[in-house]
Write an enzyme that holds these catalytic residues in place. Sequence first.
Site, PDB file in Angstrom:
ATOM      1  N   ASP A 188       0.839  -1.201   0.000  1.00 15.45           N
ATOM      2  CA  ASP A 188       0.000   0.000   0.000  1.00 15.45           C
ATOM      3  C   ASP A 188       0.875   1.252   0.000  1.00 15.45           C
ATOM      4  OD1 ASP A 188      -2.452   1.593   0.385  1.00 15.45           O
ATOM      5  OD2 ASP A 188      -1.735   1.834   2.442  1.00 15.45           O
ATOM      6  N   THR A 189       1.894   1.252   0.826  1.00 15.51           N
ATOM      7  CA  THR A 189       2.794   2.398   0.923  1.00 15.51           C
ATOM      8  C   THR A 189       3.647   2.539  -0.333  1.00 15.51           C
ATOM      9  OG1 THR A 189       2.826   2.258   3.313  1.00 15.51           O
ATOM     10  CG2 THR A 189       4.659   3.417   2.278  1.00 15.51           C
TER      11      THR A 189
END
Length: 139
Positions: free
Chosen positions: A26-27
């Site tokens: 996600d990051t």
Amino acid sequence: MLPDFEPMTEDDARRMNPQRLAYIGDTVWDLLIRTSLIYSGRNLHHMHIDAIHSVSAASQACMLQRIEGMLTESEHDVLHRGRNSHAKHPAPKNQNQADYQAATGFEALFGYLYLTGQRTRLLELFHAAWDGPISKEHV
């Protein structure tokens, strides 16, 4: 990318909980989107709006469709495990459950590629998936 660490072996990454892969993926996805937007010449407000739309579960599910045919067998396995993993919480109210599951698989894939040091492959799939900001109307 930033951290200076030894990449994980593919076997170690495949044994990792897919939710953990999605956590870092996600990051990684967010950083790739925001980095690309820096070069867009748009103002901060518009970049922020574009980033929000491009990291949503619906957008990620849409982008997954663009790259699914390009994935190797091991990448499909990571995607499948991520998609079928169950978080301890349901999809957010504003997200479709199927999109949320697809997005988790998508993020797990990007986390896997990042942690195993497959930078070239990660960028290849990023560019194939994201061809610019996705507006709310497209998802």
